[in-house]
Design an enzyme around this catalytic site. Structure first.
Site, PDB file in Angstrom:
ATOM      1  N   HIS A 189     -80.362  23.864  35.091  1.00 59.99           N
ATOM      2  CA  HIS A 189     -78.929  24.123  34.982  1.00 59.99           C
ATOM      3  C   HIS A 189     -78.300  23.805  36.338  1.00 59.99           C
ATOM      4  CE1 HIS A 189     -80.076  26.241  31.398  1.00 59.99           C
ATOM      5  NE2 HIS A 189     -78.928  26.874  31.224  1.00 59.99           N
ATOM      6  N   GLU A 192     -72.495  24.292  36.300  1.00 59.26           N
ATOM      7  CA  GLU A 192     -71.794  25.070  35.265  1.00 59.26           C
ATOM      8  C   GLU A 192     -70.733  25.879  35.997  1.00 59.26           C
ATOM      9  OE1 GLU A 192     -74.139  28.170  33.479  1.00 59.26           O
ATOM     10  OE2 GLU A 192     -72.745  28.473  31.805  1.00 59.26           O
ATOM     11  N   ASP A 270     -76.609  26.415  23.654  1.00 64.77           N
ATOM     12  CA  ASP A 270     -76.867  27.342  24.761  1.00 64.77           C
ATOM     13  C   ASP A 270     -77.426  28.681  24.263  1.00 64.77           C
ATOM     14  OD1 ASP A 270     -77.049  27.991  27.435  1.00 64.77           O
ATOM     15  OD2 ASP A 270     -74.906  28.141  27.806  1.00 64.77           O
TER      16      ASP A 270
END
Ligand SMILES: [Zn+2]
EC number: 3.5.4.2
Length: 329
Positions: A189, A192, A270
């Site tokens: 990740h 974000e 997600d």
């Protein structure tokens, strides 16, 4: 939307629906601090990533046995299959379970019981990606990789998730080097809530092949240029971005601009139990809110298979791509 697609950004713990949470709580004698499923659903209003994570970790208390993880995975696979998911690369968070006294073997064997029959039962091929919690220490990540060694035949790669800001990718250089040496694929990740620099670091320091989320790349034209040139896949999660206030409303989502820029975008769910929809719901939501046309939706679906870790079975990838091309809206 039943357009055939691969799901590349899916946390199995984030598929825990309130009904199953209460069922598992009753089975395991765990007391949940919510009167019923409606009360629990009302808690699904988040201000940011951290407020979501607090509830996410709290509810994990109901997951205790192999059977719990098997039931969780089967529930997800059934829902995903109904929405056109043909291949799923599933994240799991072992540290969140190890911290509660649930062993690595319980998690992997339990998930594995569902995954090994997934193709036959649900028509969905699967892979497992083990994520490190970036708000835990680098040493803890290394211990987790060590604990996973007996199960590496069932784990295709490693990822990095949880609270992003203040936990840059470089913190995990050593564990990613060790994972690479074991032949594991690498994703993380980045971008974000964290800045574009975290995306650059994930690529340069961790050697990742895909960026999970990555939407803040749009703040850096040179980074966009690089991601386009190198065809780095981004696993976007539009409904998650709205629920966690990364974008105010879905109509403001940068997905159309990202596609126009030539970025290799995919659409994923997600933590679907918490964010209001599974993969097909996300496709449908961006179609309506962003006015995506059939060719853009088909491009997103094609990208999902092209970005999948299916190198061990190129025939399967080719079949999935043919299904996308043949799909009639
Ligand atoms: Zn995620």
């Amino acid at each position: 939307m039943s357009l055939p697609k691969a799901e590349l950004h899916l946390h199995i713990e984030g598929t825990l629906e309130p009904e199953l949470a209460f069922e598992l709580a009753a089975r395991n004698g765990v007391e949940l601090p919510y009167a019923d499923t409606d009360t629990l659903r009302k808690a699904y209003r988040f201000e940011d990533l951290q407020s979501f994570l607090n509830l996410y970790y709290e509810l994990m208390a109901v997951l205790r046995t192999e059977r719990d993880f098997e039931d969780l995975a089967n529930a997800y696979l059934a829902r995903a299959a109904a929405q056109g998911v043909r291949h799923a690369e599933i994240f799991f968070d072992p540290q969140a379970h190890l911290a509660r006294g649930v062993e690595m073997g319980t998690v992997v064997e339990g998930l594995g019981r569902a995954l090994e029959h997934s193709q036959a039962v649900h028509g969905v091929s699967t892979q497992l990606i083990m994520c490190f919690l970036r708000d835990e220490s680098a040493e803890s990540a290394l211990e987790t990789l060590e604990a996973a060694k007996p199960y590496l035949d069932r784990i295709v790669g490693v990822g990095l998730d949880s609270a992003e800001v203040g936990h840059p990718p470089a913190k995990f250089r050593e564990v990613y080097e060790a994972a690479a040496a074991m032949g594991l694929r690498r994703v993380a990740h980045a971008g974000e809530e964290g800045p574009p620099e975290y995306i650059v670091e994930a690529l340069d320091v961790l050697g990742v092949e895909r960026i999970d989320h990555g939407l803040r790349c749009m703040e850096s034209p040179t980074l966009v240029e690089r991601l386009v040139r190198d065809r780095v896949p981004l696993t976007l999660c539009p409904l998650s971005n709205v629920r966690l206030r990364t974008v105010d409303v879905l109509g403001d989502h940068p997905l159309p601009a990202m596609l126009d820029a030539g970025l290799m975008c995919t659409v994923n769910s997600d933590d679907p139990a918490y964010f209001g929809g599974y993969a097909g719901d996300n496709f449908e939501a961006v179609r309506v809110a962003l006015g995506l046309g059939e060719e853009q939706l088909r491009e997103l679906a094609r990208n999902s298979f092209l970005a999948s870790f299916l190198e061990h079975d190129e025939g399967l990838r080719a079949r999935y791509l043919a299904e996308v091309d043949a799909y009639e809206f």
